[in-house]
Design a protein around this motif. Sequence first.
Motif, PDB file in Angstrom:
ATOM      1  N   LEU A  59       0.563  -0.718   0.244  1.00  0.00           N
ATOM      2  CA  LEU A  59       0.040  -0.361   0.065  1.00  0.00           C
ATOM      3  C   LEU A  59       0.433   1.161   0.048  1.00  0.00           C
ATOM      4  O   LEU A  59       0.501   2.260  -0.904  1.00  0.00           O
ATOM      5  N   THR A  60       2.011   1.113   0.543  1.00  0.00           N
ATOM      6  CA  THR A  60       2.793   1.889   0.976  1.00  0.00           C
ATOM      7  C   THR A  60       4.100   2.144   0.080  1.00  0.00           C
ATOM      8  O   THR A  60       5.049   1.905   1.387  1.00  0.00           O
ATOM      9  N   PRO A  61       5.013   1.561  -0.585  1.00  0.00           N
ATOM     10  CA  PRO A  61       5.782   1.595  -1.095  1.00  0.00           C
ATOM     11  C   PRO A  61       7.290   2.600  -0.619  1.00  0.00           C
ATOM     12  O   PRO A  61       6.723   3.987  -0.747  1.00  0.00           O
ATOM     13  N   GLU A  62       8.524   2.088   0.012  1.00  0.00           N
ATOM     14  CA  GLU A  62      10.012   2.719   0.201  1.00  0.00           C
ATOM     15  C   GLU A  62      10.500   2.333  -0.048  1.00  0.00           C
ATOM     16  O   GLU A  62      10.585   0.944   0.016  1.00  0.00           O
ATOM     17  N   VAL A  63      11.148   3.160  -0.232  1.00  0.00           N
ATOM     18  CA  VAL A  63      13.097   3.059   0.001  1.00  0.00           C
ATOM     19  C   VAL A  63      13.922   3.206   0.817  1.00  0.00           C
ATOM     20  O   VAL A  63      13.488   4.781   1.304  1.00  0.00           O
ATOM     21  N   VAL A  64      14.571   2.465   1.461  1.00  0.00           N
ATOM     22  CA  VAL A  64      15.232   2.956   2.860  1.00  0.00           C
ATOM     23  C   VAL A  64      16.559   3.274   2.315  1.00  0.00           C
ATOM     24  O   VAL A  64      17.575   2.255   1.705  1.00  0.00           O
ATOM     25  N   LEU A  65      17.259   5.007   2.947  1.00  0.00           N
ATOM     26  CA  LEU A  65      18.496   4.762   2.732  1.00  0.00           C
ATOM     27  C   LEU A  65      18.769   5.309   3.834  1.00  0.00           C
ATOM     28  O   LEU A  65      18.399   5.460   4.783  1.00  0.00           O
ATOM     29  N   ILE A  66      20.104   4.660   3.899  1.00  0.00           N
ATOM     30  CA  ILE A  66      21.053   5.255   5.380  1.00  0.00           C
ATOM     31  C   ILE A  66      22.293   6.085   4.861  1.00  0.00           C
ATOM     32  O   ILE A  66      22.695   6.271   4.103  1.00  0.00           O
ATOM     33  N   LEU A  67      21.977   7.191   6.418  1.00  0.00           N
ATOM     34  CA  LEU A  67      22.970   8.302   5.828  1.00  0.00           C
ATOM     35  C   LEU A  67      23.500   8.782   6.698  1.00  0.00           C
ATOM     36  O   LEU A  67      23.201   8.182   8.293  1.00  0.00           O
ATOM     37  N   THR A  68      24.998   8.694   6.943  1.00  0.00           N
ATOM     38  CA  THR A  68      26.156   8.734   7.498  1.00  0.00           C
ATOM     39  C   THR A  68      26.793   9.945   7.119  1.00  0.00           C
ATOM     40  O   THR A  68      27.325  10.580   6.284  1.00  0.00           O
ATOM     41  N   THR A  69      26.910  10.502   8.486  1.00  0.00           N
ATOM     42  CA  THR A  69      27.517  12.272   8.288  1.00  0.00           C
ATOM     43  C   THR A  69      28.106  12.921   9.614  1.00  0.00           C
ATOM     44  O   THR A  69      27.773  12.631  10.534  1.00  0.00           O
ATOM     45  N   GLY A  70      29.013  13.835   9.635  1.00  0.00           N
ATOM     46  CA  GLY A  70      29.406  14.690  10.364  1.00  0.00           C
ATOM     47  C   GLY A  70      27.883  14.950  11.149  1.00  0.00           C
ATOM     48  O   GLY A  70      27.749  15.507  12.336  1.00  0.00           O
ATOM     49  N   THR A  71      27.022  15.869  10.760  1.00  0.00           N
ATOM     50  CA  THR A  71      25.568  16.097  11.303  1.00  0.00           C
ATOM     51  C   THR A  71      24.813  15.936  10.289  1.00  0.00           C
ATOM     52  O   THR A  71      24.867  16.167   8.879  1.00  0.00           O
TER      53      THR A  71
END
Length: 133
Positions: A59-71
Amino acid sequence: MSDEIESARIQVFGADPRHAELEAKELREVLNRLDGAEVRFAQTEAPRATEGAKGPALLTPEVVLILTTGTLALARTAIKAWVEVRKSRRVRVVHSDGTVTEFQGGVSGREVKALRDGQGDRRTPARETRDEP
């Protein structure tokens, strides 16, 4: 800038799996341009083996990203600006401390055209909501 590295899960929702994937790829490109940010696709979970049932993923397709950063402050600003471009865009950011921030697109193409043509002064900017754990 803090020396501490932060990370967050970014869920990009679409009308269907292909749309969610295209939107996630575009957002990944935007975020990868940020200084010190690293963005990658999360491992996909195995689909449920229930035949005939329409689970929430359908019903609600999603794609997951992983973000890594200093801030994450700069990334949050970039995500908000990216979401505002299209009314159909919806993103949920789950921070490592459990805090959730959701962004929903603001102005549709039709609304932008009406504003440019002087036919209205309504504008609905991207909505941002935060849930504390």
